[in-house]
Design a protein around this motif. Structure first.
Motif, short mmCIF file in Angstrom:
data_model
loop_
_atom_site.label_atom_id
_atom_site.label_comp_id
_atom_site.label_asym_id
_atom_site.label_seq_id
_atom_site.Cartn_x
_atom_site.Cartn_y
_atom_site.Cartn_z
N ILE A 1 0.82 -1.21 0.00
CA ILE A 1 0.00 0.00 0.00
C ILE A 1 0.86 1.26 0.00
O ILE A 1 0.60 2.21 -0.75
CB ILE A 1 -0.94 0.02 1.22
CG1 ILE A 1 -1.83 -1.23 1.23
CG2 ILE A 1 -1.80 1.29 1.22
CD1 ILE A 1 -2.70 -1.37 0.00
N GLY A 2 1.91 1.27 0.80
CA GLY A 2 2.71 2.48 0.94
C GLY A 2 3.76 2.65 -0.13
O GLY A 2 4.16 3.78 -0.42
N LEU A 3 4.25 1.55 -0.71
CA LEU A 3 5.35 1.64 -1.66
C LEU A 3 4.90 1.28 -3.08
O LEU A 3 5.02 2.07 -4.01
CB LEU A 3 6.50 0.75 -1.22
CG LEU A 3 7.07 1.01 0.18
CD1 LEU A 3 8.20 0.04 0.49
CD2 LEU A 3 7.54 2.45 0.31
N LEU A 4 4.39 0.04 -3.23
CA LEU A 4 4.00 -0.42 -4.56
C LEU A 4 2.93 0.48 -5.17
O LEU A 4 3.02 0.86 -6.34
CB LEU A 4 3.51 -1.86 -4.49
CG LEU A 4 2.98 -2.45 -5.80
CD1 LEU A 4 4.10 -2.59 -6.81
CD2 LEU A 4 2.30 -3.80 -5.56
N LEU A 5 1.92 0.82 -4.40
CA LEU A 5 0.82 1.61 -4.94
C LEU A 5 1.29 2.98 -5.40
O LEU A 5 0.84 3.48 -6.44
CB LEU A 5 -0.28 1.75 -3.89
CG LEU A 5 -1.61 2.32 -4.40
CD1 LEU A 5 -2.16 1.45 -5.52
CD2 LEU A 5 -2.62 2.42 -3.26
N VAL A 6 2.20 3.59 -4.64
CA VAL A 6 2.73 4.89 -5.05
C VAL A 6 3.47 4.77 -6.38
O VAL A 6 3.30 5.59 -7.30
CB VAL A 6 3.67 5.45 -3.96
CG1 VAL A 6 4.40 6.70 -4.47
CG2 VAL A 6 2.89 5.80 -2.71
N GLY A 7 4.30 3.74 -6.51
CA GLY A 7 5.03 3.54 -7.76
C GLY A 7 4.11 3.29 -8.94
O GLY A 7 4.34 3.81 -10.04
N LEU A 8 3.04 2.50 -8.72
CA LEU A 8 2.12 2.20 -9.81
C LEU A 8 1.28 3.43 -10.20
O LEU A 8 0.98 3.64 -11.37
CB LEU A 8 1.21 1.04 -9.42
CG LEU A 8 1.91 -0.31 -9.24
CD1 LEU A 8 0.91 -1.39 -8.84
CD2 LEU A 8 2.65 -0.72 -10.51
N LEU A 9 0.90 4.24 -9.22
CA LEU A 9 0.20 5.48 -9.54
C LEU A 9 1.08 6.39 -10.40
O LEU A 9 0.62 7.03 -11.35
CB LEU A 9 -0.20 6.20 -8.26
CG LEU A 9 -1.36 5.61 -7.44
CD1 LEU A 9 -1.53 6.36 -6.13
CD2 LEU A 9 -2.66 5.64 -8.24
N ALA A 10 2.37 6.42 -10.07
CA ALA A 10 3.29 7.28 -10.81
C ALA A 10 3.51 6.78 -12.23
O ALA A 10 3.49 7.56 -13.19
CB ALA A 10 4.63 7.37 -10.06
N VAL A 11 3.72 5.46 -12.38
CA VAL A 11 3.99 4.93 -13.72
C VAL A 11 2.75 5.03 -14.61
O VAL A 11 2.85 5.17 -15.84
CB VAL A 11 4.50 3.48 -13.64
CG1 VAL A 11 3.39 2.50 -13.36
CG2 VAL A 11 5.23 3.08 -14.92
#
Length: 549
Positions: free
Chosen positions: A350-360
């Motif tokens: 939630i804190g790491l993967l989701l941020v990266g996927l939102l950005a990409v």
């Protein structure tokens, strides 16, 4: 002297490659921290350029020089930050590996090579760093030397990128012979040869078009190396180089349209390829190729500021995704998408993967959204450009959702793994959100939500496709990419056949000429018997010809 910042990682990295000590990995982390602090100091101070003549030949000066321009300082800070995080991440990722210190030494030297190119103020200087990065990538990709796949991938990366380096060397020679010693002089007076040579060099180094093959195979290397290569060195050096030479590209006819076609086409094809890849690092590699294509597309549309914005945002979220994907792959002992479910904790997902996927995918509140919105702003008024931008948004949403589906489910509480692998992506997640509010070096136009909603809608449609599709899209699994590569090989075979045909024709002509020469030589030898014989044959042939007529 500030140039010592460039020498430090090369010397220490080279020392670590040759000399093996038990504390080597710690020494590399300390050196990386000092290097990052030095670039931060350099950002806040003003220093003089450094130039010296490497050698002089026939009145031509071949100069080496460095200039700490604002964009170079920001790029150096970004590069050294990703290197520091990759060094820390390697402490957990390669824990127990006897060659961990060697790997981190190569990583540091590789970063030093990138800094040579970043601060380079002449084409020769940039070429030196460009070449050293090629050597560093060979050592990093082939780190797992017991694997034939890694050895093959390292050799392939070295050979393919060297082809582009030949074009770079043409640019160096052309600039030196024209007495264009600095970037400013090249931008003012450089000709088409230099501009097209740089474009070819970047197309190979930054894996554009069929050249993407080497970058996809380079995933055989360790994850920290993949994160550094994809985020802030080597492949990112291509768009950075073109940003610095944007004035030259602007006054050479045909360069900008070529950049738009190459970048846009590659971005779309690579986005499609990410939908069918079955390994997480390969999905991220396709994504990198697509994002690099978007940077070239922005340059082709005449906006180096947008290309820079995309470069910075991509460096942060792509390193973040590689780090998180490496955590899952290490726990599953596999990088295959079907084996990664349930490998992340709640915070990691939630804190790491989701941020990266939102950005990409280009969604708020991340720097990726700001960069994509600026690309759409640049394309405003062009229906073709708008369609390309919407297509890229659709594909980004689709493969981001594929990654989220593959990593669904949470690990039991307490099984978090090494802390060394957790703090680097945590830092990057903060930067990914921070760049939504502020971007270095450039001032972006105001964000107009009424113009961004079609792109956001395209991302959501793509996410819906990625969520509903239950199997890898085999039609998108890189088959088309292989066809492009085979097409390039076929073109090369055609050129080779044409060259052989020309050579044979020339050989035939030379043979006929030699035969006639020998005939004349025999006829003019001074022997009366030959004169009589040749004269008689000539008369007979003449009589036959006249009689026939």
């Amino acid at each position: 002297m500030w140039v010592g910042l460039l020498v430090l990682p090369l010397i220490l990295g080279g020392w670590g490659i040759v000399v093996r000590t038990r504390a080597l990995s710690v020494a590399m982390i300390v050196a990386s921290a000092i290097l990052w602090g030095g670039t931060l100091w350099l950002l806040m101070t003003s220093v003089k350029p450094v130039t010296w003549t490497f050698f002089e030949l026939a009145g031509v000066n071949w100069q080496i020089g460095w200039l700490a321009s604002p964009i170079a300082k920001w790029m150096a800070l970004l590069t050294t930050l990703i290197n520091l995080l990759a060094q820390g991440y390697a402490q957990g990722y390669l824990a127990g590996n006897p060659r961990q210190g060697y790997f981190q030494s190569v990583l540091l030297a590789f970063t030093g090579a990138m800094l040579i190119t970043v601060f380079g103020n002449t084409l020769l200087t940039e070429f030196v760093g460009w070449e050293w990065m090629g050597v560093g990538s060979y050592l990093l990709v082939g780190f797992f030397r017991e694997s034939s796949t890694a050895r093959w991938a390292a050799s392939k990366a070295m050979l393919i990128t060297r082809l582009g380096d030949v074009a770079f060397l043409w640019a160096v020679v052309a600039a030196s012979l024209g007495h264009l010693n600095t970037i400013a002089e090249v931008n003012r007076q450089g000709g088409p040869l230099i501009a097209w040579a740089l474009l070819i060099a970047v197309a190979f180094k930054s894996a554009q078009g069929p050249n993407a093959s080497w970058l996809l195979d380079a995933m055989a290397g360790p994850t920290p190396a993949s994160a550094l290569i994809h985020a802030a060195t080597m492949v990112a050096a291509g768009p950075y180089l073109l940003i610095r030479y944007d004035p030259l590209l602007g006054h050479v006819s045909g360069i900008l349209p070529a950049l738009a076609v190459i970048g846009g086409g590659t971005a779309l094809l690579a986005g499609v390829g990410a939908l069918g890849a079955t390994e997480i690092k390969r999905v991220l590699a396709f994504s990198t190729v697509s994002q690099l294509g978007m940077m070239l597309l922005a340059l082709g549309w005449g906006s180096p500021q947008t290309a820079w914005t995309l470069l910075v945002a991509h460096a942060i979220y792509k390193a973040l995704l590689f780090f998180v994907g490496g955590i899952a792959s290490r726990r599953a002992h596999s990088g295959h998408m079907t084996d990664l479910a349930g490998q992340l904790t709640v915070f990691e997902q939630i804190g790491l993967l989701l941020v990266g996927l939102l950005a990409v995918a280009g969604l708020p509140p991340t720097g990726g959204f700001v960069a994509k919105a600026d690309l759409l702003h640049v394309s405003d008024g062009s229906w073709a450009g708008t369609l390309v931008d919407w297509g890229l948004s659709f594909l980004g949403g689709a493969y981001a959702t594929r990654l989220l589906k593959a990593l669904k489910g949470f690990r039991p509480t307490g099984e978090t793994g090494p802390f060394a692998m957790l703090w680097p992506p945590t830092v990057l997640s903060g930067f990914a959100v921070g760049t939504y509010f502020w971007h270095p070096w450039v001032t972006l136009p105001p964000l107009l939500w009424e113009k961004t909603w079609p792109g956001l809608l395209a991302v959501l449609f793509g996410a819906g496709l990625g969520a509903l599709w239950t199997r890898p899209m085999t039609l998108c699994s890189g088959v088309g990419w292989r066809y492009l590569w085979h097409l390039g090989n076929a073109a090369a075979d055609m050129l080779l056949a044409a060259e052989q045909g020309v050579s044979q024709a020339l050989g035939l002509g030379v043979g006929i000429f030699r035969w006639l020469t020998r005939l004349v030589h025999r006829g003019g030898s001074g022997r009366s018997q030959r004169y009589v014989l040749l004269s008689g044959l000539g008369v007979i042939l003449w009589v036959l010809l006249v009689g026939h007529v």
